[in-house]
Design a protein around this motif. Structure first.
Motif, PDB file in Angstrom:
ATOM      1  N   ILE A 107       0.896  -1.133  -0.066  1.00  0.00           N
ATOM      2  CA  ILE A 107      -0.085  -0.244   0.082  1.00  0.00           C
ATOM      3  C   ILE A 107       0.964   1.350  -0.071  1.00  0.00           C
ATOM      4  O   ILE A 107       1.651   1.464   0.957  1.00  0.00           O
ATOM      5  N   ASP A 108       0.932   2.105  -1.077  1.00  0.00           N
ATOM      6  CA  ASP A 108       1.643   3.185  -1.157  1.00  0.00           C
ATOM      7  C   ASP A 108       0.772   4.301  -0.845  1.00  0.00           C
ATOM      8  O   ASP A 108      -0.079   4.765  -1.791  1.00  0.00           O
ATOM      9  N   ALA A 109       0.956   5.221   0.207  1.00  0.00           N
ATOM     10  CA  ALA A 109      -0.137   5.873   1.040  1.00  0.00           C
ATOM     11  C   ALA A 109       0.476   7.323   1.046  1.00  0.00           C
ATOM     12  O   ALA A 109       1.772   7.390   1.014  1.00  0.00           O
ATOM     13  N   ASP A 110      -0.389   8.259   1.115  1.00  0.00           N
ATOM     14  CA  ASP A 110       0.034   9.650   1.406  1.00  0.00           C
ATOM     15  C   ASP A 110      -0.352   9.680   3.164  1.00  0.00           C
ATOM     16  O   ASP A 110      -1.026   8.900   3.429  1.00  0.00           O
ATOM     17  N   VAL A 111      -0.190  10.708   3.817  1.00  0.00           N
ATOM     18  CA  VAL A 111      -0.340  11.049   5.313  1.00  0.00           C
ATOM     19  C   VAL A 111      -1.713  10.984   5.308  1.00  0.00           C
ATOM     20  O   VAL A 111      -2.413  10.586   6.226  1.00  0.00           O
ATOM     21  N   GLU A 112      -2.355  11.597   4.469  1.00  0.00           N
ATOM     22  CA  GLU A 112      -4.020  11.778   4.454  1.00  0.00           C
ATOM     23  C   GLU A 112      -4.916  10.491   4.667  1.00  0.00           C
ATOM     24  O   GLU A 112      -5.926  10.503   5.076  1.00  0.00           O
ATOM     25  N   ASP A 113      -3.962   9.439   4.122  1.00  0.00           N
ATOM     26  CA  ASP A 113      -4.633   8.302   4.021  1.00  0.00           C
ATOM     27  C   ASP A 113      -4.630   7.480   5.455  1.00  0.00           C
ATOM     28  O   ASP A 113      -5.330   6.401   5.538  1.00  0.00           O
ATOM     29  N   PHE A 121       1.830  -7.528   4.698  1.00  0.00           N
ATOM     30  CA  PHE A 121       1.907  -6.192   4.010  1.00  0.00           C
ATOM     31  C   PHE A 121       2.852  -5.582   4.384  1.00  0.00           C
ATOM     32  O   PHE A 121       3.384  -5.764   5.128  1.00  0.00           O
ATOM     33  N   ILE A 122       3.065  -4.577   3.511  1.00  0.00           N
ATOM     34  CA  ILE A 122       3.974  -3.465   3.777  1.00  0.00           C
ATOM     35  C   ILE A 122       3.161  -2.141   3.258  1.00  0.00           C
ATOM     36  O   ILE A 122       2.615  -1.932   2.169  1.00  0.00           O
ATOM     37  N   ILE A 123       3.558  -1.030   3.961  1.00  0.00           N
ATOM     38  CA  ILE A 123       2.750  -0.083   3.736  1.00  0.00           C
ATOM     39  C   ILE A 123       3.744   1.269   3.720  1.00  0.00           C
ATOM     40  O   ILE A 123       4.561   1.468   4.574  1.00  0.00           O
ATOM     41  N   THR A 124       4.021   1.844   2.690  1.00  0.00           N
ATOM     42  CA  THR A 124       4.844   3.055   2.776  1.00  0.00           C
ATOM     43  C   THR A 124       4.148   4.415   2.785  1.00  0.00           C
ATOM     44  O   THR A 124       3.103   4.581   1.875  1.00  0.00           O
ATOM     45  N   VAL A 125       4.483   5.243   3.565  1.00  0.00           N
ATOM     46  CA  VAL A 125       3.853   6.547   3.666  1.00  0.00           C
ATOM     47  C   VAL A 125       4.728   7.747   3.453  1.00  0.00           C
ATOM     48  O   VAL A 125       5.749   7.828   4.188  1.00  0.00           O
ATOM     49  N   THR A 126       4.496   8.553   2.675  1.00  0.00           N
ATOM     50  CA  THR A 126       5.336   9.696   2.193  1.00  0.00           C
ATOM     51  C   THR A 126       4.455  10.733   2.189  1.00  0.00           C
ATOM     52  O   THR A 126       3.281  11.066   1.884  1.00  0.00           O
ATOM     53  N   LYS A 127       5.365  12.165   2.332  1.00  0.00           N
ATOM     54  CA  LYS A 127       4.592  13.387   2.142  1.00  0.00           C
ATOM     55  C   LYS A 127       4.763  13.909   0.569  1.00  0.00           C
ATOM     56  O   LYS A 127       4.194  14.634   0.264  1.00  0.00           O
ATOM     57  N   ILE A 160       9.135   1.831  10.688  1.00  0.00           N
ATOM     58  CA  ILE A 160      10.489   1.902  10.216  1.00  0.00           C
ATOM     59  C   ILE A 160      10.484   3.424   9.441  1.00  0.00           C
ATOM     60  O   ILE A 160       9.644   3.503   8.715  1.00  0.00           O
ATOM     61  N   VAL A 161      11.616   4.427  10.150  1.00  0.00           N
ATOM     62  CA  VAL A 161      11.736   5.563   9.407  1.00  0.00           C
ATOM     63  C   VAL A 161      13.110   5.716   8.801  1.00  0.00           C
ATOM     64  O   VAL A 161      14.125   5.528   9.638  1.00  0.00           O
ATOM     65  N   ILE A 162      13.089   5.925   7.492  1.00  0.00           N
ATOM     66  CA  ILE A 162      14.534   5.917   6.852  1.00  0.00           C
ATOM     67  C   ILE A 162      14.413   7.264   5.677  1.00  0.00           C
ATOM     68  O   ILE A 162      13.340   7.706   5.602  1.00  0.00           O
ATOM     69  N   ASN A 163      15.548   7.771   5.722  1.00  0.00           N
ATOM     70  CA  ASN A 163      15.662   9.038   4.846  1.00  0.00           C
ATOM     71  C   ASN A 163      16.143   8.882   3.328  1.00  0.00           C
ATOM     72  O   ASN A 163      17.029   8.490   3.217  1.00  0.00           O
ATOM     73  N   SER A 164      15.320   9.196   2.673  1.00  0.00           N
ATOM     74  CA  SER A 164      15.590   9.306   1.194  1.00  0.00           C
ATOM     75  C   SER A 164      16.592  10.702   0.994  1.00  0.00           C
ATOM     76  O   SER A 164      16.441  11.863   1.536  1.00  0.00           O
ATOM     77  N   ILE A 165      17.542  10.903   0.122  1.00  0.00           N
ATOM     78  CA  ILE A 165      18.358  11.882  -0.167  1.00  0.00           C
ATOM     79  C   ILE A 165      18.325  12.373  -1.508  1.00  0.00           C
ATOM     80  O   ILE A 165      18.182  11.572  -2.539  1.00  0.00           O
ATOM     81  N   ARG A 166      18.511  13.588  -1.503  1.00  0.00           N
ATOM     82  CA  ARG A 166      18.587  14.448  -2.937  1.00  0.00           C
ATOM     83  C   ARG A 166      19.422  15.276  -2.867  1.00  0.00           C
ATOM     84  O   ARG A 166      19.422  16.262  -1.779  1.00  0.00           O
ATOM     85  N   ARG A 213      14.303  13.263   2.438  1.00  0.00           N
ATOM     86  CA  ARG A 213      12.514  13.037   2.510  1.00  0.00           C
ATOM     87  C   ARG A 213      12.415  11.904   3.297  1.00  0.00           C
ATOM     88  O   ARG A 213      12.830  10.639   3.288  1.00  0.00           O
ATOM     89  N   ALA A 214      11.628  11.779   4.399  1.00  0.00           N
ATOM     90  CA  ALA A 214      11.391  10.681   5.379  1.00  0.00           C
ATOM     91  C   ALA A 214      10.298   9.734   4.598  1.00  0.00           C
ATOM     92  O   ALA A 214       9.574  10.079   3.895  1.00  0.00           O
ATOM     93  N   LEU A 215      10.687   8.505   4.708  1.00  0.00           N
ATOM     94  CA  LEU A 215      10.264   7.393   4.149  1.00  0.00           C
ATOM     95  C   LEU A 215       9.735   6.386   5.343  1.00  0.00           C
ATOM     96  O   LEU A 215      10.519   5.812   5.993  1.00  0.00           O
ATOM     97  N   ASN A 216       8.259   6.445   5.582  1.00  0.00           N
ATOM     98  CA  ASN A 216       7.716   5.923   6.765  1.00  0.00           C
ATOM     99  C   ASN A 216       7.218   4.392   6.164  1.00  0.00           C
ATOM    100  O   ASN A 216       6.477   4.502   5.207  1.00  0.00           O
ATOM    101  N   ILE A 217       7.630   3.504   6.978  1.00  0.00           N
ATOM    102  CA  ILE A 217       7.269   2.225   6.523  1.00  0.00           C
ATOM    103  C   ILE A 217       6.572   1.293   7.459  1.00  0.00           C
ATOM    104  O   ILE A 217       7.199   1.373   8.733  1.00  0.00           O
ATOM    105  N   PHE A 218       5.320   0.813   7.267  1.00  0.00           N
ATOM    106  CA  PHE A 218       4.963  -0.406   8.158  1.00  0.00           C
ATOM    107  C   PHE A 218       4.957  -1.528   7.656  1.00  0.00           C
ATOM    108  O   PHE A 218       4.363  -1.934   6.755  1.00  0.00           O
TER     109      PHE A 218
END
Length: 311
Positions: A31-37, A99-105, A74-80, A89-94
């Motif tokens: 599930i690739d979600a936004d914080v609103e989800d 299942f695995i849920i990724t939540v990003t802003k 799990i929280v890891i940081n993507s870099i640019r 950019r924070a990549l939040n993972i459940f």
């Protein structure tokens, strides 16, 4: 929010989120979600309130792993890096059993890069999904590191060729970005170390050696940024040395010019005195002769200074 069933690297779109509550016979749900989800996802997957709060927080989140009864957060940081500023950019993972849920802003490129890897590796488990995702995120730090290295080399060459005041601002800005990033690398390295060493029920034991490889890469990245920090210090010293040398060059030129004009000023001072008996004062061509002597004297001194490499 996008819901996919991933089986042997093949993606199947799911329209009804309630289907994800029951484990699939083959594969897992991504599930690739936004914080609103999160308002919809939290009650369905029993997400811990603190984890959801971290996802919604406007403050920067440190990389971490939190273990709950039914899932891991799990929280890891993507870099640019855009040659002027480093963005994390924070990549939040459940991570759950099925299942695995990724939540990003914001949109994160690593999630896009992950799809062909999952297909190639025929991934059918969420923990293997996690491994490949973390691996891509960490590898991207190497790419950013290479760009920072190239930027430092270009800046060093530019400083040595023609120093400008703007260089100091660039040095201070880039050094600040590197120091700030180093503070993030420590916690992120600890997260990978936990995935590598700790006995985690939701992660296959066979993945330990793979996470160990990622951890070694994380150590290399930390060492690289230590080197970049030292290089920025050297770069600042080079800038200050270049500015000092330039100031010395300017002062040398001014000193030489002053020295050349000293005898000329001496001559004009003598002939500017109010005396009747001064050699050549009443000659018809006296002024031209005097100007010629001054010109020859100035040119001669100039070439003498050039020969001695004072100019």
């Amino acid at each position: 929010m996008k819901i996919r069933l991933v089986s042997n690297g093949i993606f199947t779109t799911i329209d009804d989120i309630n289907e994800t509550l029951i484990p699939s016979k083959e594969g897992f749900y991504w599930i690739d979600a936004d914080v609103e989800d999160l308002a919809v996802l939290q009650p369905l997957f029993s997400m811990h309130d603190l984890a959801v709060e971290d996802c919604l927080s406007e403050e920067e989140q440190r990389p971490k792993i939190e273990i709950y009864e039914s899932h891991y957060f799990i929280v890891i940081n993507s870099i640019r890096f855009d040659d002027e500023e480093i963005f994390l950019r924070a990549l939040n993972i459940f991570l759950g059993r099925h299942f695995i849920i990724t939540v990003t802003k914001q949109k994160i490129n690593e999630l896009r890069s992950l799809k062909p890897v999952l297909w190639e590796q025929e991934v059918s488990r969420p923990d293997y999904f996690l491994y490949h995702l973390v691996d891509i995120v960490v590898d991207n730090y190497f790419l950013v590191g290479d760009r920072i290295d190239n930027r430092i080399e270009a800046l060093e060459e530019d400083i040595l060729m023609h120093t400008k005041k703007s260089h100091l601002n660039e040095i201070i800005g880039l050094r600040g970005e590197i120091l700030w990033l180093k503070k993030v690398l420590g916690p992120q390295r600890d997260v990978i170390a936990t995935l590598n060493k700790k006995d985690l029920k939701l992660i296959d034991d066979q993945l330990q050696k793979y996470f160990s490889d990622i951890y070694e890469n994380a150590l290399k990245i930390a060492e690289s940024f230590d080197t970049y920090r030292d290089l920025m210090g050297n770069l600042r010293e080079a800038y200050q040395s270049s500015v000092s040398n330039r100031a010395n060059e300017i002062m040398r030129v001014f000193t030489a010019i002053t020295t050349i004009f000293m005898p000329l000023t001496f001559i004009t001072g003598i002939y500017g005195m109010n005396f009747d008996f001064i050699p050549g004062l009443h000659l018809r061509l006296g002024s031209y002769i005097l100007l010629g002597i001054m010109l020859v004297l100035g040119i001669s001194m100039f070439f003498i200074f050039r020969k001695k490499e004072w100019l």
